[in-house]
Design an enzyme around this catalytic site. Structure first.
Site, PDB file in Angstrom:
ATOM      1  N   ALA A 143      -1.187  -5.772   2.328  1.00  0.00           N
ATOM      2  CA  ALA A 143      -2.316  -5.818   3.267  1.00  0.00           C
ATOM      3  C   ALA A 143      -2.979  -4.450   3.301  1.00  0.00           C
ATOM      4  O   ALA A 143      -2.343  -3.431   3.015  1.00  0.00           O
ATOM      5  CB  ALA A 143      -1.807  -6.189   4.655  1.00  0.00           C
ATOM      6  N   GLU A 186       7.394  -3.687   4.565  1.00  0.00           N
ATOM      7  CA  GLU A 186       6.794  -3.706   5.898  1.00  0.00           C
ATOM      8  C   GLU A 186       7.641  -2.972   6.935  1.00  0.00           C
ATOM      9  O   GLU A 186       7.124  -2.382   7.882  1.00  0.00           O
ATOM     10  CB  GLU A 186       6.545  -5.151   6.355  1.00  0.00           C
ATOM     11  CG  GLU A 186       5.359  -5.832   5.691  1.00  0.00           C
ATOM     12  CD  GLU A 186       5.690  -6.503   4.368  1.00  0.00           C
ATOM     13  OE1 GLU A 186       6.752  -6.194   3.774  1.00  0.00           O
ATOM     14  OE2 GLU A 186       4.886  -7.347   3.915  1.00  0.00           O
TER      15      GLU A 186
HETATM   16  N1  COA Z   1      -3.559  -0.548   2.002  1.00  0.00           N
HETATM   17  C1  COA Z   1      -4.594   0.282   1.885  1.00  0.00           C
HETATM   18  N2  COA Z   1      -4.697   1.214   0.931  1.00  0.00           N
HETATM   19  C2  COA Z   1      -3.692   1.293   0.053  1.00  0.00           C
HETATM   20  C3  COA Z   1      -2.577   0.444   0.095  1.00  0.00           C
HETATM   21  C4  COA Z   1      -2.527  -0.514   1.127  1.00  0.00           C
HETATM   22  N3  COA Z   1      -1.524  -1.399   1.228  1.00  0.00           N
HETATM   23  N4  COA Z   1      -1.742   0.765  -0.928  1.00  0.00           N
HETATM   24  C5  COA Z   1      -2.327   1.770  -1.585  1.00  0.00           C
HETATM   25  N5  COA Z   1      -3.504   2.087  -1.009  1.00  0.00           N
HETATM   26  C6  COA Z   1      -4.461   3.119  -1.417  1.00  0.00           C
HETATM   27  C7  COA Z   1      -3.964   4.505  -1.057  1.00  0.00           C
HETATM   28  O1  COA Z   1      -4.284   4.809   0.299  1.00  0.00           O
HETATM   29  C8  COA Z   1      -4.753   5.338  -2.045  1.00  0.00           C
HETATM   30  O2  COA Z   1      -6.080   5.440  -1.595  1.00  0.00           O
HETATM   31  P1  COA Z   1      -6.811   6.927  -1.580  1.00  0.00           P
HETATM   32  O3  COA Z   1      -6.800   7.341  -3.031  1.00  0.00           O
HETATM   33  O4  COA Z   1      -8.159   6.623  -1.056  1.00  0.00           O
HETATM   34  O5  COA Z   1      -5.967   7.804  -0.725  1.00  0.00           O
HETATM   35  C9  COA Z   1      -4.783   4.455  -3.286  1.00  0.00           C
HETATM   36  O6  COA Z   1      -4.570   3.132  -2.828  1.00  0.00           O
HETATM   37  C10 COA Z   1      -3.711   4.801  -4.290  1.00  0.00           C
HETATM   38  O7  COA Z   1      -2.451   4.719  -3.626  1.00  0.00           O
HETATM   39  P2  COA Z   1      -1.397   5.943  -3.584  1.00  0.00           P
HETATM   40  O8  COA Z   1      -0.550   5.753  -2.378  1.00  0.00           O
HETATM   41  O9  COA Z   1      -2.103   7.239  -3.722  1.00  0.00           O
HETATM   42  O10 COA Z   1      -0.580   5.648  -4.911  1.00  0.00           O
HETATM   43  P3  COA Z   1       0.943   6.029  -5.197  1.00  0.00           P
HETATM   44  O11 COA Z   1       1.140   5.786  -6.633  1.00  0.00           O
HETATM   45  O12 COA Z   1       1.256   7.383  -4.674  1.00  0.00           O
HETATM   46  O13 COA Z   1       1.796   4.973  -4.352  1.00  0.00           O
HETATM   47  C11 COA Z   1       2.403   2.806  -3.490  1.00  0.00           C
HETATM   48  C12 COA Z   1       1.695   3.598  -4.619  1.00  0.00           C
HETATM   49  C13 COA Z   1       2.125   1.319  -3.717  1.00  0.00           C
HETATM   50  C14 COA Z   1       3.886   3.087  -3.533  1.00  0.00           C
HETATM   51  C15 COA Z   1       1.816   3.255  -2.133  1.00  0.00           C
HETATM   52  O14 COA Z   1       0.404   3.214  -2.216  1.00  0.00           O
HETATM   53  C16 COA Z   1       2.239   2.405  -0.974  1.00  0.00           C
HETATM   54  O15 COA Z   1       3.351   2.529  -0.498  1.00  0.00           O
HETATM   55  N6  COA Z   1       1.309   1.549  -0.479  1.00  0.00           N
HETATM   56  C17 COA Z   1       1.560   0.731   0.690  1.00  0.00           C
HETATM   57  C18 COA Z   1       2.461  -0.440   0.355  1.00  0.00           C
HETATM   58  C19 COA Z   1       2.787  -1.241   1.607  1.00  0.00           C
HETATM   59  O16 COA Z   1       3.359  -0.752   2.550  1.00  0.00           O
HETATM   60  N7  COA Z   1       2.398  -2.535   1.584  1.00  0.00           N
HETATM   61  C20 COA Z   1       2.672  -3.438   2.660  1.00  0.00           C
HETATM   62  C21 COA Z   1       1.563  -3.394   3.647  1.00  0.00           C
HETATM   63  S1  COA Z   1       1.917  -4.381   5.071  1.00  0.00           S
END
Ligand code: COA
Length: 260
Positions: free
Chosen positions: A66, A134
């Site tokens: 999400a 989550e």
């Molecule tokens: N919602 C909104 N934006 C998200 C996102 C999410 N679920 N997952 C990644 N993004 C965005 C990041 O904010 C970043 O944006 P920015 O460049 O404008 O700052 C971009 O996508 C790249 O993500 P980033 O976190 O920099 O990449 P990473 O390789 O360091 O990490 C993940 C990748 C997937 C491990 C990490 O992004 C993450 O943990 N995301 C959330 C996953 C999550 O909790 N999902 C469940 C949601 S309920």
């Protein structure tokens, strides 16, 4: 680059849907949920579509969950409404009459993993990673993660993933039976399309019936499930496609299924 949040491309009888927000790892905003729902409307109204393939744009993610940025802006009612909307859409994908193949090309986290769990068959690139993180946000899944994952792999693996936010590699997901096939990232779309072509060779009503029986198998006791299966088979035997499939086998020719 298109502004569309869900790209649509027809490849023969397969409709390829690409979640298209790669700069945010295809995180599911409300607008994206609506576009995905509209894309499934199109798939439903086009009777030439035999299989839907869902994948994510870019090389890094299927869907990273999400949209947490949007979560930060929503009040409590808005948050609850978002969850209701995503649950409704995911359940629609789960019960969708046309088979859905998930092509998982990177992070399939949170809602991304939940969409994957609603597909009928998953093909993954070797770089795919599956998680339900989550809990790290102080939340729990809301689109079926606890329910569908537990049905798919049992409570121990589900609890391990949920309680420790464990990430599964593509090969681990394959070993657990979640993923049908793991391929190199560059081969993913071709592998998903090949799977779709194989599915498109099965009579459409038979495919729809089998997917529905499998979807509900975990909910029914065995005798009830066997009753449902026999009733479904009797209905299928009365279709023109069953006559065609049986005749084609006897005549040693390829069947021409019409979906009736
Ligand atoms: N919602 C909104 N934006 C998200 C996102 C999410 N679920 N997952 C990644 N993004 C965005 C990041 O904010 C970043 O944006 P920015 O460049 O404008 O700052 C971009 O996508 C790249 O993500 P980033 O976190 O920099 O990449 P990473 O390789 O360091 O990490 C993940 C990748 C997937 C491990 C990490 O992004 C993450 O943990 N995301 C959330 C996953 C999550 O909790 N999902 C469940 C949601 S309920």
């Amino acid at each position: 680059m298109s502004d569309d949040l869900v790209l649509r491309e027809r490849r023969n009888a397969t409709l390829v849907l690409t979640l298209n927000r790669p700069e945010k790892l295809n995180a599911l905003s409300t607008a994206m949920l609506e576009e995905l729902d509209a894309a499934f409307d199109e798939a439903e109204s086009d009777h030439g579509v035999r299989v839907v393939v869902v994948n994510g744009a870019g090389e890094r993610a299927f869907v990273a969950g999400a949209d947490i940025g949007e979560y930060a802006q929503l009040d409590h009612d808005g948050f609850v409404a978002y969850q209701r909307r995503s649950r409704e859409l995911f359940s629609r994908i789960d019960a969708f009459g046309t088979p859905v193949v998930g092509a998982i090309n990177g992070y399939a986290f949170g809602g991304g993993f939940e969409i994957a769990l609603c597909c009928d068959v998953l093909v993954a690139s070797s770089s795919a990673v599956f998680a339900l993180p989550e809990g790290l946000l102080g939340l729990c899944p809301g689109g079926g993660g606890t329910q569908r994952l537990t049905r798919a792999v049992g409570p121990f693996v589900a609890n391990d993933m949920l309680l420790s936010a464990r990430r599964l590699t593509a090969h681990e997901a394959n070993a657990l039976g979640l993923v049908a096939e793991v391929v190199e990232p560059t081969d993913l779309l071709d592998a998903a399309l090949a799977k779709a072509d194989a599915i498109a060779k099965v009579a459409p009503l038979a495919a729809r019936t089998m997917a529905e029986l499998v979807r509900t198998a975990g909910d029914a006791d065995l005798e009830r499930g066997l009753d449902d299966e026999q009733a479904a088979l009797a209905s299928l035997r009365a279709t023109a496609d069953a006559d065609e499939g049986i005749s084609a086998f006897v005549d040693k020719r390829a069947p021409d299924f019409r979906g009736s």
